[in-house]
Write an enzyme that holds these catalytic residues in place. Sequence first.
Site, PDB file in Angstrom:
ATOM      1  N   LYS A  38       0.846  -1.186   0.000  1.00 25.56           N
ATOM      2  CA  LYS A  38       0.000   0.000   0.000  1.00 25.56           C
ATOM      3  C   LYS A  38       0.886   1.243   0.000  1.00 25.56           C
ATOM      4  CE  LYS A  38      -4.346   0.731   2.431  1.00 25.56           C
ATOM      5  NZ  LYS A  38      -4.931   0.667   3.767  1.00 25.56           N
TER       6      LYS A  38
HETATM    7  C1  E4P Z   1      -8.324   1.463   3.790  1.00 27.81           C
HETATM    8  O1  E4P Z   1      -7.542   0.727   3.265  1.00 27.81           O
HETATM    9  C2  E4P Z   1      -8.077   2.227   5.021  1.00 27.81           C
HETATM   10  O2  E4P Z   1      -7.336   1.411   5.861  1.00 27.81           O
HETATM   11  C3  E4P Z   1      -9.338   2.575   5.751  1.00 27.81           C
HETATM   12  O3  E4P Z   1     -10.476   2.237   5.006  1.00 27.81           O
HETATM   13  C4  E4P Z   1      -9.367   3.956   6.325  1.00 27.81           C
HETATM   14  O4  E4P Z   1     -10.596   4.154   6.969  1.00 27.81           O
HETATM   15  P1  E4P Z   1     -10.874   5.320   8.026  1.00 27.81           P
HETATM   16  O5  E4P Z   1     -11.083   6.586   7.267  1.00 27.81           O
HETATM   17  O6  E4P Z   1     -12.114   4.894   8.753  1.00 27.81           O
HETATM   18  O7  E4P Z   1      -9.657   5.386   8.912  1.00 27.81           O
END
Ligand code: E4P
Length: 216
Positions: free
Chosen positions: A83
Amino acid sequence: MKFFVDSADLDKIKQVADLGLADGVTTNPSLASKQNKPFKQILDEICAIVDGPISAEVTAVDFNGMMEQGRKLSKFHKNIVVKLPCTEAGLKATKALKKEKIPVNMTLVFSTNQALLAAKAGAAFVSPFVGRLDDIGEDGMKVVEEILQVYKNFNFDTQVLVASVRNTEHVLKSALLGAHVCTCPPEIILELVKHHKTDEGLKKFLDDWAKKGEKI
Ligand code: E4P
């Protein structure tokens, strides 16, 4: 539509996987920091539970650091997807890692233009953060709709992974729009199962059957 579990909590991931609803997992540094274990151990344990793409995020912000951490993370398991944030360095590293056959999930995407660049760089997944867009008064799902249209226009094979999901409406809209993946906190996936009419109907069936006094 595939469901990924947006969590680094083993027990919760297992609960969703036991229902057959975990097609993959997404983690991020904030989620991993809540677990009192080394990151490699968290990823090893997740990979042992779910046989699908497991996103692991780098913490480097420069190109060389992203390449080094991306290569290291990808060696942990064949299912690891690296990522990377949508920055100049992230786009450059996406292209370079793709050349090494290492798949990338481009994260922290907040606009259709960012998603266009992620696809041009060769990202395997793009993660628009719908909840955080809603938080600032924008329409997160509208951005997902636009990204899907742009990808269709140019036949990009980058998969749209709806992220920062806060409610079951986000899930429903993702499915209606034809998003490839929706990554959800485990609680939201479990909420999808529930309907008060299901509980009410089940109670009535069981009460009526009890009156019959027979065993199957
Ligand atoms: C996605 O890969 C992220 O880890 C996640 O969806 C972020 O979500 P949040 O905005 O609730 O922290």
